[in-house]
Motif scaffolding. Structure first.
Motif, mmCIF file in Angstrom:
data_model
loop_
_atom_site.group_PDB
_atom_site.id
_atom_site.type_symbol
_atom_site.label_atom_id
_atom_site.label_comp_id
_atom_site.label_asym_id
_atom_site.label_seq_id
_atom_site.Cartn_x
_atom_site.Cartn_y
_atom_site.Cartn_z
ATOM 1 N N ARG A 184 85.197 -25.821 17.749
ATOM 2 C CA ARG A 184 84.322 -24.864 18.429
ATOM 3 C C ARG A 184 82.922 -24.991 17.836
ATOM 4 O O ARG A 184 82.743 -24.823 16.621
ATOM 5 N N VAL A 185 81.942 -25.288 18.678
ATOM 6 C CA VAL A 185 80.564 -25.487 18.235
ATOM 7 C C VAL A 185 79.695 -24.388 18.831
ATOM 8 O O VAL A 185 79.645 -24.219 20.050
ATOM 9 N N ARG A 186 79.010 -23.643 17.948
ATOM 10 C CA ARG A 186 78.081 -22.608 18.403
ATOM 11 C C ARG A 186 76.761 -22.776 17.663
ATOM 12 O O ARG A 186 76.732 -22.826 16.436
ATOM 13 N N ILE A 187 75.699 -22.847 18.432
ATOM 14 C CA ILE A 187 74.355 -23.052 17.893
ATOM 15 C C ILE A 187 73.481 -21.871 18.314
ATOM 16 O O ILE A 187 73.404 -21.545 19.499
ATOM 17 N N LEU A 188 72.830 -21.257 17.348
ATOM 18 C CA LEU A 188 71.884 -20.167 17.601
ATOM 19 C C LEU A 188 70.494 -20.626 17.207
ATOM 20 O O LEU A 188 70.269 -21.009 16.052
ATOM 21 N N ILE A 189 69.562 -20.599 18.165
ATOM 22 C CA ILE A 189 68.166 -20.914 17.853
ATOM 23 C C ILE A 189 67.295 -19.721 18.235
ATOM 24 O O ILE A 189 67.686 -18.886 19.044
ATOM 25 N N GLY A 190 66.118 -19.669 17.649
ATOM 26 C CA GLY A 190 65.224 -18.543 17.885
ATOM 27 C C GLY A 190 64.589 -18.566 19.262
ATOM 28 O O GLY A 190 64.246 -19.623 19.786
ATOM 29 N N ASP A 191 64.428 -17.383 19.827
ATOM 30 C CA ASP A 191 63.712 -17.217 21.094
ATOM 31 C C ASP A 191 62.217 -17.344 20.783
ATOM 32 O O ASP A 191 61.652 -16.497 20.083
ATOM 33 N N PRO A 192 61.561 -18.391 21.271
ATOM 34 C CA PRO A 192 60.155 -18.606 20.920
ATOM 35 C C PRO A 192 59.223 -17.500 21.385
ATOM 36 O O PRO A 192 58.108 -17.375 20.870
ATOM 37 N N ASP A 193 59.659 -16.701 22.347
ATOM 38 C CA ASP A 193 58.819 -15.617 22.859
ATOM 39 C C ASP A 193 59.120 -14.277 22.189
ATOM 40 O O ASP A 193 58.543 -13.263 22.578
ATOM 41 N N SER A 194 59.980 -14.271 21.192
ATOM 42 C CA SER A 194 60.367 -13.010 20.549
ATOM 43 C C SER A 194 59.366 -12.600 19.466
ATOM 44 O O SER A 194 58.692 -13.438 18.863
ATOM 45 N N GLN A 195 59.324 -11.311 19.233
ATOM 46 C CA GLN A 195 58.466 -10.770 18.186
ATOM 47 C C GLN A 195 58.901 -11.271 16.813
ATOM 48 O O GLN A 195 58.060 -11.551 15.955
ATOM 49 N N ALA A 196 60.194 -11.428 16.591
ATOM 50 C CA ALA A 196 60.687 -11.879 15.285
ATOM 51 C C ALA A 196 60.163 -13.275 14.949
ATOM 52 O O ALA A 196 59.745 -13.528 13.816
ATOM 53 N N VAL A 197 60.166 -14.169 15.915
ATOM 54 C CA VAL A 197 59.673 -15.531 15.683
ATOM 55 C C VAL A 197 58.162 -15.514 15.472
ATOM 56 O O VAL A 197 57.650 -16.168 14.559
ATOM 57 N N ARG A 198 57.447 -14.758 16.277
ATOM 58 C CA ARG A 198 55.987 -14.666 16.101
ATOM 59 C C ARG A 198 55.639 -14.119 14.719
ATOM 60 O O ARG A 198 54.750 -14.637 14.036
ATOM 61 N N LEU A 199 56.345 -13.073 14.306
ATOM 62 C CA LEU A 199 56.080 -12.464 13.009
ATOM 63 C C LEU A 199 56.368 -13.437 11.871
ATOM 64 O O LEU A 199 55.597 -13.530 10.920
ATOM 65 N N ARG A 200 57.461 -14.190 11.972
ATOM 66 C CA ARG A 200 57.771 -15.169 10.920
ATOM 67 C C ARG A 200 56.640 -16.192 10.802
ATOM 68 O O ARG A 200 56.243 -16.566 9.710
ATOM 69 N N GLY A 201 56.103 -16.626 11.935
ATOM 70 C CA GLY A 201 54.985 -17.568 11.911
ATOM 71 C C GLY A 201 53.771 -16.983 11.204
ATOM 72 O O GLY A 201 53.098 -17.665 10.425
ATOM 73 N N GLU A 202 53.497 -15.705 11.447
ATOM 74 C CA GLU A 202 52.382 -15.031 10.780
ATOM 75 C C GLU A 202 52.630 -14.919 9.284
ATOM 76 O O GLU A 202 51.738 -15.184 8.474
ATOM 77 N N GLU A 203 53.844 -14.512 8.916
ATOM 78 C CA GLU A 203 54.172 -14.317 7.498
ATOM 79 C C GLU A 203 54.099 -15.622 6.716
ATOM 80 O O GLU A 203 53.695 -15.636 5.555
ATOM 81 N N GLU A 204 54.487 -16.718 7.350
ATOM 82 C CA GLU A 204 54.474 -18.012 6.682
ATOM 83 C C GLU A 204 53.139 -18.725 6.849
ATOM 84 O O GLU A 204 52.983 -19.852 6.390
ATOM 85 N N LYS A 205 52.190 -18.051 7.530
ATOM 86 C CA LYS A 205 50.882 -18.648 7.810
ATOM 87 C C LYS A 205 51.046 -19.995 8.510
ATOM 88 O O LYS A 205 50.337 -20.960 8.228
ATOM 89 N N PHE A 206 51.993 -20.037 9.442
ATOM 90 C CA PHE A 206 52.315 -21.244 10.198
ATOM 91 C C PHE A 206 51.919 -21.073 11.657
ATOM 92 O O PHE A 206 52.152 -21.942 12.481
ATOM 93 N N GLY A 207 51.352 -19.912 11.981
ATOM 94 C CA GLY A 207 50.867 -19.657 13.332
ATOM 95 C C GLY A 207 51.925 -19.841 14.392
ATOM 96 O O GLY A 207 53.030 -19.338 14.273
ATOM 97 N N HIS A 208 51.556 -20.599 15.431
ATOM 98 C CA HIS A 208 52.484 -20.828 16.548
ATOM 99 C C HIS A 208 53.452 -21.973 16.270
ATOM 100 O O HIS A 208 54.221 -22.354 17.139
ATOM 101 N N GLY A 209 53.411 -22.503 15.051
ATOM 102 C CA GLY A 209 54.268 -23.626 14.704
ATOM 103 C C GLY A 209 55.743 -23.336 14.871
ATOM 104 O O GLY A 209 56.497 -24.173 15.371
ATOM 105 N N ILE A 210 56.174 -22.157 14.468
ATOM 106 C CA ILE A 210 57.598 -21.833 14.583
ATOM 107 C C ILE A 210 57.974 -21.666 16.050
ATOM 108 O O ILE A 210 59.040 -22.122 16.477
#
Length: 152
Positions: free
Chosen positions: A39-65
């Motif tokens: 059984r293979v299950r893969i979870l990736i981040g929703d690029p339009d989510s607030q959580a992904v945007r915030l992680r980019g800001e926190e890591e100073k990676f901008g829209h990279g994530i």
């Protein structure tokens, strides 16, 4: 670790594009494992989510994530619809990334402000119930329950 998997492969990340970059046959491995009954299950981040945007800001990676999440989705497109492989996107805050194969997993902790590649990784094996392994496996299940399947 993934090559030895017989029953379960689970990946919970924002993008982890390194899997495809460093293992060009990653999708072939997943496909072969699914055909063999894993059984293979893969979870990736929703690029339009607030959580992904915030992680980019926190890591100073901008829209990279955000762009890496989109790239991850493109990488997994060839296995969408393959029986035994489920790919979904999530909009949760990740405190760690999880890479699991049967009773073994890597937990890549997320240190505030640091990119995932520079953070500690724990290698865990399931030795007892309700131990650290089960805690990380439960976090995967909790996020999976909120995720949206990605279709072809």
């Amino acid at each position: 670790m993934f090559e030895r998997a017989q029953t379960t492969i689970e990946v919970m990340v924002y993008a982890a594009v390194f899997l495809h970059e460093q293992m060009p046959d990653w999708n072939d491995l997943l496909r072969a494992k699914a055909v063999a009954g894993c059984r293979v299950r893969i979870l990736i981040g929703d690029p339009d989510s607030q959580a992904v945007r915030l992680r980019g800001e926190e890591e100073k990676f901008g829209h990279g994530i955000e762009s890496r999440c989109r790239l991850a989705r493109l990488h997994y497109a060839p296995v969408l619809g393959v029986e035994g492989i489920d790919v979904a996107q999530h909009a949760t805050t990740l405190y760690n990334s999880v890479y699991r194969a049967d009773g073994e997993l890597f937990a890549n902790t997320h240190v505030y402000g640091a990119n995932a590649y520079s953070n500690p990784v724990f290698h865990l094996r399931r030795r007892e119930e309700q131990g650290m392994f089960d805690a990380y496996a439960a976090s995967f299940e909790a996020v999976w329950s909120t995720a949206e399947p990605i279709r072809e």
